[in-house]
Scaffold this active site. Structure first.
Site, PDB file in Angstrom:
ATOM      1  N   TYR A 223       0.859  -1.191   0.000  1.00  0.00           N
ATOM      2  CA  TYR A 223       0.000   0.000   0.000  1.00  0.00           C
ATOM      3  C   TYR A 223       0.889   1.232   0.000  1.00  0.00           C
ATOM      4  CZ  TYR A 223       0.837  -0.724   5.073  1.00  0.00           C
ATOM      5  OH  TYR A 223       1.410  -0.972   6.304  1.00  0.00           O
ATOM      6  N   ASP A 302       3.203  -4.256  23.092  1.00  0.00           N
ATOM      7  CA  ASP A 302       3.843  -5.537  22.787  1.00  0.00           C
ATOM      8  C   ASP A 302       4.428  -6.202  24.032  1.00  0.00           C
ATOM      9  OD1 ASP A 302       3.215  -5.369  20.127  1.00  0.00           O
ATOM     10  OD2 ASP A 302       5.281  -5.378  19.392  1.00  0.00           O
TER      11      ASP A 302
HETATM   12  C1  FAD Z   1       5.702  -6.891   9.866  1.00  0.00           C
HETATM   13  C2  FAD Z   1       4.915  -6.118  10.883  1.00  0.00           C
HETATM   14  C3  FAD Z   1       3.878  -5.317  10.450  1.00  0.00           C
HETATM   15  C4  FAD Z   1       3.091  -4.656  11.382  1.00  0.00           C
HETATM   16  N1  FAD Z   1       2.050  -3.902  10.929  1.00  0.00           N
HETATM   17  C5  FAD Z   1       1.223  -3.313  11.812  1.00  0.00           C
HETATM   18  C6  FAD Z   1       0.111  -2.561  11.360  1.00  0.00           C
HETATM   19  O1  FAD Z   1      -0.107  -2.416  10.155  1.00  0.00           O
HETATM   20  N2  FAD Z   1      -0.713  -1.994  12.298  1.00  0.00           N
HETATM   21  C7  FAD Z   1      -0.489  -2.136  13.637  1.00  0.00           C
HETATM   22  O2  FAD Z   1      -1.286  -1.614  14.450  1.00  0.00           O
HETATM   23  N3  FAD Z   1       0.583  -2.834  14.100  1.00  0.00           N
HETATM   24  C8  FAD Z   1       1.436  -3.421  13.226  1.00  0.00           C
HETATM   25  N4  FAD Z   1       2.519  -4.110  13.670  1.00  0.00           N
HETATM   26  C9  FAD Z   1       2.763  -4.229  15.124  1.00  0.00           C
HETATM   27  C10 FAD Z   1       3.409  -2.983  15.723  1.00  0.00           C
HETATM   28  O3  FAD Z   1       4.551  -2.639  15.001  1.00  0.00           O
HETATM   29  C11 FAD Z   1       3.790  -3.218  17.185  1.00  0.00           C
HETATM   30  O4  FAD Z   1       2.741  -3.881  17.846  1.00  0.00           O
HETATM   31  C12 FAD Z   1       4.049  -1.899  17.889  1.00  0.00           C
HETATM   32  O5  FAD Z   1       5.089  -1.201  17.246  1.00  0.00           O
HETATM   33  C13 FAD Z   1       4.395  -2.131  19.369  1.00  0.00           C
HETATM   34  O6  FAD Z   1       4.678  -0.906  19.983  1.00  0.00           O
HETATM   35  P1  FAD Z   1       5.266  -0.864  21.473  1.00  0.00           P
HETATM   36  O7  FAD Z   1       5.376   0.580  21.801  1.00  0.00           O
HETATM   37  O8  FAD Z   1       4.453  -1.737  22.368  1.00  0.00           O
HETATM   38  O9  FAD Z   1       6.678  -1.566  21.388  1.00  0.00           O
HETATM   39  P2  FAD Z   1       8.004  -1.132  20.592  1.00  0.00           P
HETATM   40  O10 FAD Z   1       7.672  -0.393  19.364  1.00  0.00           O
HETATM   41  O11 FAD Z   1       8.822  -2.362  20.460  1.00  0.00           O
HETATM   42  O12 FAD Z   1       8.732  -0.109  21.573  1.00  0.00           O
HETATM   43  C14 FAD Z   1       9.422  -0.516  22.726  1.00  0.00           C
HETATM   44  C15 FAD Z   1      10.415   0.585  23.089  1.00  0.00           C
HETATM   45  O13 FAD Z   1      10.954   0.300  24.382  1.00  0.00           O
HETATM   46  C16 FAD Z   1      12.346   0.560  24.366  1.00  0.00           C
HETATM   47  N5  FAD Z   1      12.919  -0.248  25.463  1.00  0.00           N
HETATM   48  C17 FAD Z   1      13.038  -1.596  25.550  1.00  0.00           C
HETATM   49  N6  FAD Z   1      13.556  -1.957  26.740  1.00  0.00           N
HETATM   50  C18 FAD Z   1      13.771  -0.792  27.428  1.00  0.00           C
HETATM   51  C19 FAD Z   1      14.279  -0.499  28.736  1.00  0.00           C
HETATM   52  N7  FAD Z   1      14.660  -1.478  29.575  1.00  0.00           N
HETATM   53  N8  FAD Z   1      14.370   0.784  29.127  1.00  0.00           N
HETATM   54  C20 FAD Z   1      13.989   1.806  28.293  1.00  0.00           C
HETATM   55  N9  FAD Z   1      13.505   1.586  27.031  1.00  0.00           N
HETATM   56  C21 FAD Z   1      13.390   0.297  26.623  1.00  0.00           C
HETATM   57  C22 FAD Z   1      12.771   0.132  22.963  1.00  0.00           C
HETATM   58  O14 FAD Z   1      14.005   0.709  22.611  1.00  0.00           O
HETATM   59  C23 FAD Z   1      11.600   0.659  22.134  1.00  0.00           C
HETATM   60  O15 FAD Z   1      11.798   1.997  21.753  1.00  0.00           O
HETATM   61  C24 FAD Z   1       3.352  -4.773  12.774  1.00  0.00           C
HETATM   62  C25 FAD Z   1       4.433  -5.539  13.203  1.00  0.00           C
HETATM   63  C26 FAD Z   1       5.199  -6.209  12.275  1.00  0.00           C
HETATM   64  C27 FAD Z   1       6.331  -7.050  12.767  1.00  0.00           C
END
Ligand code: FAD
Length: 402
Positions: A223, A302
């Protein structure tokens, strides 16, 4: 140690989509927020991401609409195709249909643009302090809140807070500290991604449509993003390669044999053939948790419920979590532990269902032979309009009332 009144500071570990959204939602609810991010700077790299109405509604309510609009493409629909024949199986309306039905748009955006918009909004919020290069190492919950220890280039840092939101992603170490001993589960699949200049592809690939090609043991999604300037291409294949990480360089020559000419229509192969350099990552999830809070600390996004990307909902669930966690903390200002428990209870059934549906889609998408023919026939019978209605439970979600 901060001199501020500890009772009103919420500490957020992780500045991904989940952590940054949580920080904004908390600040809008009257909290001061400290965000700890281990990375020295917020990466603006990555691929495209779909934001369904359940997520855009929250982002728009947080005031991000104007920042995001210049970067998004609103898909007119989702087009499902057979990889082998190249024929359309169905077209599910999105665009105006979704916006009218759900009161919020469906958007496609580059992950870096979303991250940058969130970071800019966080940067303008006086009640949020973002500390980059600061890794949370430990935390202890106690009756009056939580004490968090982190390490950065200037050494050790610790702070007492009213609550901790650990949004530290799939490889979360906070999860183990909250009592979960399971490790991420490798799904046996790899996602390959590339971005192609829109001007270089055939007009049908530039359409503002999410195109999903279903093949045996593989599927392709593409897309436009960046306001239509780039085409985001993702191929999911079965694979044994299971190294953690987001951006392992890969070559076209590695990918193409996984999409043989006998099973993939020339048009789809032509698109995949275009980029020489790809990035790949191995796909993991974790088993659903019953509970992801302990005292005044809780997981988010996540870290709590990583899922396979076959429903495009991982970030959406993190955004929903952020809204609910902030709402619970605001409504129970004197009982952070109770608020975190309520937040987990409110989110458990929904995130579990989404995790399960995402995994099921992964199976459905890769069927072959008779099961694939039956799947396609069933989709044709349902039709695009009805298919969208079947997603009402997902897209029509709003943070629960008090
Ligand atoms: C191929 C693919 C396609 C996807 N497409 C979609 C989509 O179209 N739509 C959708 O809604 N989702 C999609 N997702 C899922 C989405 O990318 C994730 O669910 C989302 O990015 C999770 O966000 P988060 O903030 O929970 O975790 P993350 O983005 O993993 O962020 C975690 C953060 O914590 C930091 N961190 C880790 N440990 C520590 C610590 N001890 N101290 C301080 N900082 C720390 C890391 O550096 C990072 O910045 C997709 C995933 C994949 C793999």
């Amino acid at each position: 140690m901060s001199s501020a009144t500890p009772s009103r500071i919420v500490i957020v570990a992780g500045a991904g989509i989940g952590g940054l959204t949580a920080a904004l939602a908390l600040a809008r609810s009257g909290f001061r927020v400290t965000v700890l991010e281990q990375a020295e700077r917020l990466e603006e790299t990555g691929a495209g991401i779909q934001l369904s109405p359940n997520a855009t509604r929250i982002l728009i309510d947080l005031g991000l609409g104007e920042r995001l609009r210049p970067h998004v493409v609103a898909p007119a629909g989702l087009r499902v195709l057979s990889a082998r024949s190249g024929r359309e199986i169905l077209r599910m309306p999105l665009g105006v249909a979704a916006a009218q039905r759900y009161g919020a748009p469906y958007w496609m955006i580059h992950r870096g643009d979303l991250q940058a918009a969130l970071a800019a909004a966080v940067g303008q919020e006086l009640d949020i302090s973002l500390k980059l290069g600061m890794r949370m190492e430990d935390f202890v919950t106690h009756p009056n809140g939580v004490t968090v220890s982190a390490r950065g280039s200037t050494g050790l840092w610790d702070e007492r807070g009213h609550a901790l939101i650990a949004a530290d992603g799939l490889w979360s170490t906070s999860r183990a500290r909250l009592g979960s001993t399971d490790a991420p589960r490798f799904s046996g699949r790899t996602a390959w991604r590339a971005l192609i200049p829109a001007k270089d592809v055939a007009p049908e690939f530039r359409e503002p449509v999410i195109q999903l090609w279903l093949g045996r043991d593989a599927h392709l999604v593409h897309y436009p993003v960046k306001g239509g300037k780039l085409i985001n291409v993702v191929v999911i294949t079965l694979d044994n390669w299971n190294e953690p990480g987001w951006s392992e360089p890969a070559a076209r020559g590695e990918l193409l044999p996984r999409l043989p000419t006998a099973r993939w229509a020339p048009r789809a192969r032509a698109l995949v053939h275009y980029p020489e350099a790809w990035l790949k990552w191995a796909l993991y999830d974790r088993r659903p948790l019953m509970n992801w809070s302990q005292g005044s600390a809780a997981l988010l996004g996540d870290a709590a419920h990583p899922m396979l990307p076959f429903l495009a909902q991982g970030a959406a669930m993190a955004i929903e979590d952020a809204a609910v966690a902030a709402q619970c903390l605001a409504r129970m200002p004197d009982d952070a532990a109770g608020a975190m428990k309520t937040y987990t209870a409110v989110r458990r059934a929904r995130t579990r269902k989404v995790q399960r549906q995402a995994a099921k889609n992964g199976e459905r998408y890769h069927l072959a032979g008779l099961p694939a023919m039956l799947r396609n026939a069933a989709m044709r019978v349902i039709g695009g309009e009805q298919l969208l209605h079947r997603y009402d439970w997902l897209y029509d979600w709003r943070p629960p009332a008090a």
